[in-house]
Design an enzyme around this catalytic site. Sequence first.
Site, mmCIF file in Angstrom:
data_model
loop_
_atom_site.group_PDB
_atom_site.id
_atom_site.type_symbol
_atom_site.label_atom_id
_atom_site.label_comp_id
_atom_site.label_asym_id
_atom_site.label_seq_id
_atom_site.Cartn_x
_atom_site.Cartn_y
_atom_site.Cartn_z
ATOM 1 N N TYR A 180 4.568 7.292 -11.070
ATOM 2 C CA TYR A 180 4.214 8.183 -11.940
ATOM 3 C C TYR A 180 3.565 9.389 -11.320
ATOM 4 O O TYR A 180 3.459 9.085 -10.006
ATOM 5 C CB TYR A 180 3.061 7.858 -12.955
ATOM 6 C CG TYR A 180 1.896 7.031 -12.764
ATOM 7 C CD1 TYR A 180 1.458 7.055 -11.374
ATOM 8 C CD2 TYR A 180 1.144 6.237 -13.784
ATOM 9 C CE1 TYR A 180 0.085 6.166 -11.089
ATOM 10 C CE2 TYR A 180 -0.007 5.552 -13.298
ATOM 11 C CZ TYR A 180 -0.574 5.545 -11.872
ATOM 12 O OH TYR A 180 -1.678 4.852 -11.677
ATOM 13 N N GLU A 181 3.357 10.615 -11.666
ATOM 14 C CA GLU A 181 2.989 11.865 -11.011
ATOM 15 C C GLU A 181 3.974 12.192 -10.228
ATOM 16 O O GLU A 181 3.577 12.986 -9.044
ATOM 17 C CB GLU A 181 1.784 11.783 -10.613
ATOM 18 C CG GLU A 181 0.425 11.183 -11.237
ATOM 19 C CD GLU A 181 0.346 12.134 -12.411
ATOM 20 O OE1 GLU A 181 0.575 13.227 -12.588
ATOM 21 O OE2 GLU A 181 -0.495 11.486 -13.270
ATOM 22 N N GLY A 182 5.358 11.945 -10.586
ATOM 23 C CA GLY A 182 6.401 12.536 -9.711
ATOM 24 C C GLY A 182 6.659 11.377 -8.671
ATOM 25 O O GLY A 182 6.125 10.726 -7.949
ATOM 26 N N ARG A 193 -1.691 13.560 -7.772
ATOM 27 C CA ARG A 193 -1.109 13.146 -6.533
ATOM 28 C C ARG A 193 -1.810 12.524 -5.693
ATOM 29 O O ARG A 193 -1.301 11.463 -4.950
ATOM 30 C CB ARG A 193 0.135 14.162 -6.223
ATOM 31 C CG ARG A 193 1.255 14.315 -7.157
ATOM 32 C CD ARG A 193 2.304 15.458 -6.872
ATOM 33 N NE ARG A 193 3.310 15.341 -7.895
ATOM 34 C CZ ARG A 193 4.123 16.192 -8.098
ATOM 35 N NH1 ARG A 193 3.871 17.250 -7.138
ATOM 36 N NH2 ARG A 193 4.969 16.182 -9.024
#
Length: 596
Positions: free
Chosen positions: A439-441, A295
């Site tokens: 992506y990655e949340g 992140r």
Amino acid sequence: MASYKAPLRDMRFVLFELMGGDDLASLPGYEEFTRDLIDPVLEEAAKVCEEVLHPLNRSGDEEGCTFENGVVRTPKGFIEAYKTFRDGGWTSIACDPAYGGQGLPKSVNTLVEEMICSANLSFGMYPGLSHGAYVSLHGYGSDELKDAYLPKMVDGTWSGTMCLTEPHCGTDLGLLRTKAVPQDDGSYKITGTKIFISAGEHDLTENIIHLVLARLPDAPKGVKGISLFLVPKFMPDSDGNPGPRNGVACGSIEHKMGIKASSTCVMNFDDATGWLIGQPHKGMQAMFAMMNTERLSVGIQGLGLAEASYQGAVTYARERIQGRSLTGVKHPDKAADPIIVHPDVRRMLLTQRAYVEGCRALGAWAARALDLQKHHTDPAVQEENEEFVALITPVIKALMTDLGFEATNLGVQVFGGHGFIREHGMEQYVRDCRIAQIYEGTNGVQALDLVGRKLPAKAGRNLRRFFHPVAEYIETHVEDDTMGEFVQPLAKAFVRLQQATAQVARAGMANPDEAGAAATDYLRLFGLTALAYLWARMVEVSLPKVGGADDSDGFYTAKVNTARFYMERVLPQTNGLFAQIMAGGKSIMAFDEAAF
């Protein structure tokens, strides 16, 4: 065609002058990392990014990856570029020396990551995902697994992935179905399908090490029943070399809006042999070590693409002639004035610049905290910095990717119609940047994480790691005649942030939907206030040098002027955000679902 030049001058300013990077060598394990060593590392990284990676950016985007009979091939030139990258030791710079790494500070590695992302984000995905897998395995794997896999992951001979998402299961990992069945020899048989797996299959490395979330037969329901497993593409033989093929294969690759030279794969695991990482049912803990690393890195992706777009836009604005200045001819020797004379073009360029330099400082602040968390000798200092990183991680991921996308769009706008044409390279930055908000949340999930987890954690102690230094800074400088025009706007934004924080906490306790409705606006308010704090600090460093010998190139003068633009033209966004937060979520949640 777009070009790229690493912004080493500003990187050095942020690292050494703003963040005090000269004292990194005082931390245990960093003794050799003085400026005399760090400067050449940054210069060499710049050369690789400018001369090896960036020339492949557009061609890689146009060619993309190909998939045939289970084999993924990267675009022309990528294999040779990866060999140059690996041979130069760039896969190992931020890794543990015990496994062949160079152990560079995170403060330095973050700057190198930015250069890679500016030069060729698709290429950077391959070593980037490997480093995320390295972090998780290094933190939670057994000594046997680490000894067997980390040295080759560190030297880049082998790469790594993160296999989390399933067709029915994205953010809600509690729904995942991939199974892990224990075997008599201590291994496990992994069966299931994962999607959106970056670098899941490619031709750059001898082996690919997949870190896979799966459920044991006795696993509790939900996220408390998830375990993490290491599943190699090829089973290592007795000498540690790739042996027989494991039961894992790429089923297809995605055809995407951007990062087309990065292979995004559907991965099928069919009784694939794997080994448990960490404890049974504790896979989320190891996964979050990997995810938090990623992140922060995704935030840097937004910054890197914004920098590249800004450079292209400035060059074009100086060269493109259209119309005359509103206040009279500025270049009588030309048929028209360069568009950089026009106020709206300057507005766009300065917005890009303010975002880029502010986000670079924010990333450096988090990177320094990570260095202190890991290497400082005082446990209290380690804990304070760990709490700060926990708080700021969702802000960095969401804010820097949102601002990166805004900045790359501004870059296209500066070019006008030419920005919409592929050959100039500006539209690629927009397409490549768009995924970073997802992506990655997703950024909405980051905002929920901030208001739902990070703010209330430890009775609000995480929040103090930001609020206290900002409050102290304002109190010290708000009446300073030279700093007042920068600190007073910060103080007003900070008051709004404090009031909004109290409102989100109160309303969210009574009705969680209220916190959810405010979350995205709150994160943006938080992030813009953080940038204002850092811009004030950058002014404090720069003002004494304006007009002096060190300012012969106008660097410090430009820094102060960019800060002034940020305070006057960007920070006022916090007024609107505050109003939106205080309005509550009724107009959102009361809307009839059938009316959408």
